[in-house]
Write a protein that holds these residues in place. Structure first.
Motif, PDB file in Angstrom:
ATOM      1  N   ASP A   1     -38.630  10.677 -20.122  1.00 56.53           N
ATOM      2  CA  ASP A   1     -38.515  11.652 -21.197  1.00 56.53           C
ATOM      3  C   ASP A   1     -39.881  11.859 -21.825  1.00 56.53           C
ATOM      4  O   ASP A   1     -40.739  10.966 -21.827  1.00 56.53           O
ATOM      5  N   GLY A   2     -40.090  13.009 -22.390  1.00 56.98           N
ATOM      6  CA  GLY A   2     -41.362  13.279 -23.044  1.00 56.98           C
ATOM      7  C   GLY A   2     -41.509  14.752 -23.325  1.00 56.98           C
ATOM      8  O   GLY A   2     -40.696  15.573 -22.897  1.00 56.98           O
ATOM      9  N   ALA A   3     -42.567  15.079 -24.076  1.00 55.30           N
ATOM     10  CA  ALA A   3     -42.837  16.480 -24.387  1.00 55.30           C
ATOM     11  C   ALA A   3     -43.185  17.223 -23.102  1.00 55.30           C
ATOM     12  O   ALA A   3     -43.770  16.649 -22.180  1.00 55.30           O
ATOM     13  N   PRO A   4     -42.818  18.497 -23.017  1.00 57.64           N
ATOM     14  CA  PRO A   4     -43.109  19.248 -21.788  1.00 57.64           C
ATOM     15  C   PRO A   4     -44.610  19.355 -21.554  1.00 57.64           C
ATOM     16  O   PRO A   4     -45.344  19.802 -22.425  1.00 57.64           O
ATOM     17  N   PRO A   5     -45.099  18.924 -20.388  1.00 60.08           N
ATOM     18  CA  PRO A   5     -46.535  19.005 -20.114  1.00 60.08           C
ATOM     19  C   PRO A   5     -46.946  20.416 -19.755  1.00 60.08           C
ATOM     20  O   PRO A   5     -46.139  21.212 -19.276  1.00 60.08           O
ATOM     21  N   ASN A   6     -48.206  20.713 -19.985  1.00 63.95           N
ATOM     22  CA  ASN A   6     -48.741  22.002 -19.577  1.00 63.95           C
ATOM     23  C   ASN A   6     -48.757  22.096 -18.064  1.00 63.95           C
ATOM     24  O   ASN A   6     -49.037  21.128 -17.368  1.00 63.95           O
ATOM     25  N   ARG A   7     -48.467  23.286 -17.531  1.00 63.79           N
ATOM     26  CA  ARG A   7     -48.346  23.412 -16.079  1.00 63.79           C
ATOM     27  C   ARG A   7     -49.681  23.173 -15.372  1.00 63.79           C
ATOM     28  O   ARG A   7     -49.713  22.773 -14.207  1.00 63.79           O
ATOM     29  N   PHE A   8     -50.815  23.384 -16.063  1.00 64.73           N
ATOM     30  CA  PHE A   8     -52.095  23.129 -15.430  1.00 64.73           C
ATOM     31  C   PHE A   8     -52.367  21.632 -15.296  1.00 64.73           C
ATOM     32  O   PHE A   8     -52.993  21.188 -14.343  1.00 64.73           O
TER      33      PHE A   8
ATOM     34  N   ARG B   1     -27.115  21.487 -22.450  1.00 64.89           N
ATOM     35  CA  ARG B   1     -27.835  20.214 -22.402  1.00 64.89           C
ATOM     36  C   ARG B   1     -28.841  20.188 -21.250  1.00 64.89           C
ATOM     37  O   ARG B   1     -29.948  19.650 -21.376  1.00 64.89           O
ATOM     38  N   SER B   2     -28.465  20.796 -20.125  1.00 71.12           N
ATOM     39  CA  SER B   2     -29.411  20.900 -19.010  1.00 71.12           C
ATOM     40  C   SER B   2     -30.615  21.749 -19.385  1.00 71.12           C
ATOM     41  O   SER B   2     -31.748  21.471 -18.979  1.00 71.12           O
ATOM     42  N   ALA B   3     -30.373  22.790 -20.162  1.00 71.27           N
ATOM     43  CA  ALA B   3     -31.478  23.636 -20.631  1.00 71.27           C
ATOM     44  C   ALA B   3     -32.434  22.823 -21.490  1.00 71.27           C
ATOM     45  O   ALA B   3     -33.658  22.968 -21.380  1.00 71.27           O
ATOM     46  N   ASP B   4     -31.882  21.954 -22.346  1.00 69.21           N
ATOM     47  CA  ASP B   4     -32.739  21.102 -23.175  1.00 69.21           C
ATOM     48  C   ASP B   4     -33.592  20.185 -22.304  1.00 69.21           C
ATOM     49  O   ASP B   4     -34.790  19.991 -22.568  1.00 69.21           O
ATOM     50  N   ARG B   5     -32.976  19.612 -21.270  1.00 71.86           N
ATOM     51  CA  ARG B   5     -33.743  18.736 -20.376  1.00 71.86           C
ATOM     52  C   ARG B   5     -34.814  19.530 -19.632  1.00 71.86           C
ATOM     53  O   ARG B   5     -35.942  19.049 -19.436  1.00 71.86           O
ATOM     54  N   ALA B   6     -34.471  20.734 -19.215  1.00 78.82           N
ATOM     55  CA  ALA B   6     -35.455  21.570 -18.518  1.00 78.82           C
ATOM     56  C   ALA B   6     -36.629  21.911 -19.434  1.00 78.82           C
ATOM     57  O   ALA B   6     -37.787  21.870 -19.015  1.00 78.82           O
ATOM     58  N   GLN B   7     -36.321  22.238 -20.688  1.00 77.91           N
ATOM     59  CA  GLN B   7     -37.390  22.529 -21.650  1.00 77.91           C
ATOM     60  C   GLN B   7     -38.301  21.322 -21.815  1.00 77.91           C
ATOM     61  O   GLN B   7     -39.524  21.438 -21.901  1.00 77.91           O
ATOM     62  N   ALA B   8     -37.700  20.117 -21.866  1.00 71.37           N
ATOM     63  CA  ALA B   8     -38.491  18.902 -22.036  1.00 71.37           C
ATOM     64  C   ALA B   8     -39.418  18.657 -20.858  1.00 71.37           C
ATOM     65  O   ALA B   8     -40.456  18.017 -21.001  1.00 71.37           O
ATOM     66  N   ARG B   9     -39.052  19.175 -19.687  1.00 74.97           N
ATOM     67  CA  ARG B   9     -39.908  19.031 -18.506  1.00 74.97           C
ATOM     68  C   ARG B   9     -40.890  20.187 -18.365  1.00 74.97           C
ATOM     69  O   ARG B   9     -41.662  20.237 -17.418  1.00 74.97           O
ATOM     70  N   GLY B  10     -40.840  21.127 -19.287  1.00 76.01           N
ATOM     71  CA  GLY B  10     -41.713  22.288 -19.182  1.00 76.01           C
ATOM     72  C   GLY B  10     -41.152  23.381 -18.307  1.00 76.01           C
ATOM     73  O   GLY B  10     -41.847  24.329 -17.956  1.00 76.01           O
TER      74      GLY B  10
ATOM     75  N   ALA C   1     -34.626  26.607 -17.970  1.00 77.77           N
ATOM     76  CA  ALA C   1     -33.875  26.618 -19.225  1.00 77.77           C
ATOM     77  C   ALA C   1     -33.257  27.988 -19.468  1.00 77.77           C
ATOM     78  O   ALA C   1     -32.103  28.099 -19.908  1.00 77.77           O
ATOM     79  N   ALA C   2     -34.010  29.036 -19.189  1.00 72.09           N
ATOM     80  CA  ALA C   2     -33.488  30.387 -19.379  1.00 72.09           C
ATOM     81  C   ALA C   2     -32.278  30.632 -18.485  1.00 72.09           C
ATOM     82  O   ALA C   2     -31.280  31.232 -18.909  1.00 72.09           O
ATOM     83  N   ALA C   3     -32.348  30.170 -17.229  1.00 72.67           N
ATOM     84  CA  ALA C   3     -31.225  30.368 -16.312  1.00 72.67           C
ATOM     85  C   ALA C   3     -29.994  29.601 -16.775  1.00 72.67           C
ATOM     86  O   ALA C   3     -28.873  30.119 -16.759  1.00 72.67           O
ATOM     87  N   PHE C   4     -30.186  28.343 -17.196  1.00 72.29           N
ATOM     88  CA  PHE C   4     -29.061  27.544 -17.686  1.00 72.29           C
ATOM     89  C   PHE C   4     -28.429  28.197 -18.906  1.00 72.29           C
ATOM     90  O   PHE C   4     -27.199  28.296 -19.016  1.00 72.29           O
ATOM     91  N   LEU C   5     -29.267  28.636 -19.848  1.00 73.96           N
ATOM     92  CA  LEU C   5     -28.739  29.222 -21.084  1.00 73.96           C
ATOM     93  C   LEU C   5     -28.049  30.551 -20.830  1.00 73.96           C
ATOM     94  O   LEU C   5     -27.031  30.866 -21.465  1.00 73.96           O
ATOM     95  N   SER C   6     -28.597  31.336 -19.920  1.00 73.33           N
ATOM     96  CA  SER C   6     -27.973  32.622 -19.612  1.00 73.33           C
ATOM     97  C   SER C   6     -26.578  32.419 -19.028  1.00 73.33           C
ATOM     98  O   SER C   6     -25.618  33.100 -19.421  1.00 73.33           O
ATOM     99  N   ARG C   7     -26.446  31.476 -18.097  1.00 71.42           N
ATOM    100  CA  ARG C   7     -25.135  31.199 -17.528  1.00 71.42           C
ATOM    101  C   ARG C   7     -24.215  30.568 -18.568  1.00 71.42           C
ATOM    102  O   ARG C   7     -23.006  30.863 -18.619  1.00 71.42           O
ATOM    103  N   ALA C   8     -24.774  29.715 -19.446  1.00 68.56           N
ATOM    104  CA  ALA C   8     -23.971  29.117 -20.515  1.00 68.56           C
ATOM    105  C   ALA C   8     -23.396  30.195 -21.419  1.00 68.56           C
ATOM    106  O   ALA C   8     -22.228  30.131 -21.832  1.00 68.56           O
ATOM    107  N   ALA C   9     -24.205  31.201 -21.729  1.00 65.99           N
ATOM    108  CA  ALA C   9     -23.720  32.289 -22.581  1.00 65.99           C
ATOM    109  C   ALA C   9     -22.574  33.036 -21.905  1.00 65.99           C
ATOM    110  O   ALA C   9     -21.580  33.396 -22.553  1.00 65.99           O
ATOM    111  N   GLU C  10     -22.689  33.258 -20.600  1.00 71.33           N
ATOM    112  CA  GLU C  10     -21.627  33.969 -19.875  1.00 71.33           C
ATOM    113  C   GLU C  10     -20.304  33.206 -19.916  1.00 71.33           C
ATOM    114  O   GLU C  10     -19.233  33.805 -19.937  1.00 71.33           O
TER     115      GLU C  10
END
Length: 883
Positions: A73-80, A343-352, A357-366
């Motif tokens: 677990d940790g803050a999302p790292p920069n992609r570079f 919750r998966s979106a939160d984990r995805a955000q934490a990984r950067g 996260a957008a895909a998980f949340l979009s399907r969650a909304a549906e």
């Protein structure tokens, strides 16, 4: 890059390369369309066999990969930072034997994996690594562009006939053969696959019927026909394998068991068909086979298979892929599944992984049954999609969120999102009013977000020029905090400076800057607020604050791997170090700016590094190249007024150093045309005053002298008051000039601005010589010459030398190092090595591997005639003064 249409032979070429890579370690991965939403899935697939080597990476890189791979677990790292870590991991693996990495169907890689592998590919200099991508053409998006390419072209008619005849039993009518060859357009997979299972009568007409679809769809249709010819249980097994993109045979067996499939018998039929291999992992014969197998199933069967895969996936080890299968298996609204997706979106955000996260949340909304909660989740999906850079998709989700009831806070956040999207799609002038309106709506609801929104509006506005008065007025009209924080103070100071004048804003800004210097600053706060604080420190002549805060900002950006912030942080720090007389340190920063610019695709930053350095050395050609590059870029971006001030200041410094005062005055006048930009626009006034004084036309700069005097009085720092005394001295005669030069030298001597002090001594010495006070002149000119020579400010040092000789003094010429010319990368590495950085530290700064650093250093040693790292600081750093 192997590029070509579907079926042209890219996968076969990868297989050929695989079989021929004797003595090499092999890594394979493949993009899968259904996994494009799972961030870093492709990178994890490629790097999974190397994870035992993570412990050998520097800690920030190790933690970055562990975070994005879900190992910690940790803050999302920069992609570079992730890219640098991936490069280091692969380079480490190639230390013992060459490494061959093959990535098929790269157009279906998730976005951040593709970006990361492109980053790695551009930095394979001295490593024994071959990275080969196969990409379908045309492919979606522009990722992986600009790499060396091999275009896989179609077969000739002669080769097509040979290939066709090799797979058709019996004699084929020449006319039919030639028609099929013509209609296949030289696509080998079409020639191999489409005739299979067709009768002579069916082949007689070729396969280009009047209702025929594009060739890729025909190929897929051919595979689909072969899949549907298999037993029903084998079809279901193939479909399950296609829906499970990891290729995990044991997972496939567990899912098949839940579906009631007799796995061993179905597997035998599947392998006998030649469409798939079930060994240690699942391998389809061609990516189009996977697509065909997936589309062979109906909607209900797809849901059933995805449910079986969800049940077979370990909820502890792989919760996100499990819930993704579960979501695809769910037909109607289901709050339980929607909550898991959230919750998966939160984990995805934490990984950067904002795209995931957008895909998980979009399907969650549906899947959300409650309208209010659906609106909130749709808004969250829109925000994540915006963060992923998909602005038009984010706008569609933002529109969709309004179809559900939103509370006041979410409605205000939606307004904020629309402001951001408008800025990126239509520019600052359209986006800033929406951001201010959002901040006003947020004021009574969430003061913290409101303050951040005002800051965002300020920063957005400043990208296009001075802060607009309406933004300043909105900030001043916002509710006042009982105990204003440093963030509130800096916004208030900036707003007051705009609305009420410099004298009203400067004291508030200095109070805020003092608070930023003395108080702790978290990474999130620093990366958000310190760029503005550094700019305000320069504008208010707070040299100490500028030094402290720019150093802190660079450290935070490096530590976080936040390269977009790091680029601007270095450009705040670099001119500070130049003014401190540390041109060698500024060279190291400039080298890092170049590396960061290359990493993020912005050569513009590299030109700015040259703009701050080259004028002091008197390098006319290099300065003009930087000016031209920035001027060209300014035509396409907002903020061109500030860029004009920057480039003309550089020209004025160059010409004042060279003693070409007419040209210096002309450039400085252009740099002063936007005084509301402050910063280098104000510095252009100083250059104008000096040039006008040397031309004997002090009246030309009288207005500039008064403006600087007024601003300096309001700021009240030693740098400000020393500058005021200096420009007044330049515009004065007799005892008044003498007193003011002395005051300038005394006040500037209390600051770290050694360049300004040296120039004050230079101008004082020139004035003393003209007054006939040669002994006093030699003392000042000698001190200035020594300082400027030590700094490496060659143009101004030569000017001091000329003046010293005019007093009758003898000036020895500095020894000039002779050496074979270094390449730009060798020079960057040498500068950083001279600063005492280790190979891993240099690699981290320049986004290359330690092995590549050592390779370049070997060339540096050879060119400078040295044999060890210990000789670098004295030999190389001394040589930089001649560069």
């Amino acid at each position: 890059m192997l590029r070509g249409e579907p079926g042209i032979g890219k996968t076969e070429l990868l297989t050929y390369l695989l079989e021929g890579s004797t003595g090499c370690r092999l890594l394979r991965a493949a993009g899968v369309e259904s996994e494009m939403e799972l961030s870093y899935a492709g990178l994890h697939q490629l790097c999974a066999p190397l994870l035992a080597g993570l412990d050998r990476l520097p800690e920030p890189q190790r933690d970055a990969l562990r975070t994005v791979f879900g190992l910690r677990d940790g803050a999302p790292p920069n992609r570079f930072l992730v890219g640098l870590a991936a490069l280091s991991l692969l380079a480490d693996a190639a230390g013992d034997q060459p490494l061959v990495c093959l990535v098929d169907d790269a157009q279906w890689l998730d976005r951040v994996s593709a970006q990361t592998l492109e980053f790695v590919a551009r930095r394979l200099y001295a490593e024994s690594i071959l990275l080969v991508f196969a990409v379908r053409e045309p492919s979606p998006g522009e990722t992986l562009g600009g790499l060396p390419e091999l275009k896989v072209t179609r077969l000739t008619d002669s080769d097509s006939r040979t290939l066709l005849e090799s797979v058709v039993a019996g004699r084929l009518d020449e006319g039919v053969r030639d028609r099929i060859v013509a209609e296949s357009s030289g696509n080998p997979l079409a020639l191999l696959e489409l005739p299979r299972g067709l009768t002579a009568a069916e082949m007689a007409g070729g396969f280009m019927r009047p209702d025929a679809r594009p060739l890729s769809s025909q190929l897929e249709h051919g595979f689909l026909r072969r899949v549907r010819a298999l037993p029903a249980e084998t079809q279901r097994l193939l479909f399950a394998a296609a829906a499970e993109p990891v290729g995990d045979v044991m997972l496939l067996r567990r899912a098949a068991g839940r579906l009631g499939i007799a796995v061993d018998e179905a597997a035998l039929h599947a392998e006998a068909s030649g469409l798939v291999t079930l060994g240690t992992s699942v391998r389809f014969r061609h990516p189009l086979v996977r697509s065909a197998a997936y589309h062979a199933a109906g909607l209900d069967e797809r849901r059933e298979v995805h449910m079986a895969l969800a049940d077979a996936t370990d909820a502890q080890l792989d919760p996100d892929r499990r819930v993704w299968h579960l979501a695809r298996a769910t037909a109607g609204p289901d709050e339980t599944v929607a909550a898991e997706l959230e919750r998966s979106a939160d984990r995805a955000q934490a990984r950067g992984g904002v795209a995931a996260a957008a895909a998980f949340l979009s399907r969650a909304a549906e899947l959300t049954p409650d309208p209010a909660r659906r609106g909130a989740r749709t808004l969250a999906a829109a925000q994540a999609t915006y963060q992923a850079g998909a602005f038009h998709a984010a706008l569609e989700l933002a529109d969709a969120s309004e179809l559900s009831p939103l509370d006041e806070l979410d409605a205000a956040k939606l307004a904020l999102l629309r402001g951001r999207l408008t800025f990126y799609t239509r520019g600052a002038s359209a986006g800033v009013p929406l951001l201010i309106e959002a901040a006003k709506r947020l004021d009574p609801l969430d003061a913290r977000i409101a303050r951040a929104t005002y800051w965002e509006a300020c920063f957005t506005a400043l990208t296009a020029g001075p802060l607009p008065s309406e933004v300043a007025e909105a900030i001043l009209a916002a509710p006042k905090a009982a105990e204003p924080t440093r963030e509130v103070l800096i916004l208030a100071g900036l707003a007051r400076r705009t609305a009420e004048g410099y004298a009203a804003g400067a004291p508030v800004l200095l109070e805020a800057l003092a608070a930023f210097q003395t108080g702790a600053v978290s990474a999130e706060q620093g990366l958000g607020w310190l760029p503005l604080a550094c700019r305000m420190a320069s504008d208010t002549w707070d040299f100490e604050g500028w030094s402290v805060l720019s150093a802190r900002l660079v450290d935070l950006a490096r530590g976080a791997g936040a390269l977009t912030v790091l680029g601007s942080a270095l450009l705040h720090r670099l001119p500070n170090r130049v003014r401190a007389g540390d041109l060698a340190g500024a060279e190291s920063l400039a080298a890092e700016v170049v590396a960061v610019g290359e990493a993020v695709g912005s050569g513009f930053w590299a030109h700015y590094g040259a703009l701050f350095l080259e004028p002091w050395r008197g390098r006319e050609s290099a300065t003009h190249q930087a000016i031209e590059a920035i001027t060209q870029a300014a035509r396409h971006v907002a903020g061109h007024g500030r860029m004009l001030a920057d480039t003309q200041w550089a020209a004025a410094v160059l010409y004042n150093g060279l003693g070409r005062y007419e040209e210096a005055a002309a450039a400085a006048k252009r740099g002063c045309e936007n005084p509301e930009e402050f910063g280098l626009a104000t510095d252009s006034m100083v250059e104008l005053i000096e040039a006008s004084a040397r031309l004997g036309r002090p009246a030309d700069a009288a207005e500039a002298v008064q403006r600087i005097s007024d601003m300096a009085q309001a700021a009240g720092t030693d740098w400000a008051l020393g500058t005021r005394a200096y420009v007044r001295a330049l515009a004065s005669e007799g005892p008044a000039a003498d007193d003011r030069y002395r005051e300038a030298i005394e006040r500037l001597g209390k600051t770290e601005n050694r360049m300004a002090l040296a120039r004050a001594r230079l101008c004082y010495g020139e004035w003393l010589r003209r007054e006939g006070r040669r002994v006093d002149a030699r003392a000042q000119l000698g001190g200035a010459h020594e300082m400027l020579s030590q700094f490496g400010a060659a143009a101004f040092a030569e000017r001091a030398s000329r003046e010293l000789r005019a007093t009758g003094a003898t000036v020895s010429k500095p020894a000039v190092a002779t050496h074979e010319e270094l390449t730009s990368q060798e020079a960057r590495i040498a500068r950083l090595a001279a600063d005492g950085l280790t190979n891993p530290e240099i690699g981290a700064r320049l986004f290359i591997s330690p092995h590549t650093v050592e390779w370049h250093l070997g060339k540096v040693y050879s060119k400078f005639g040295i044999s060890s790292r210990k000789e670098i600081p004295s030999v190389i750093r001394a040589s930089f003064k001649s560069f």
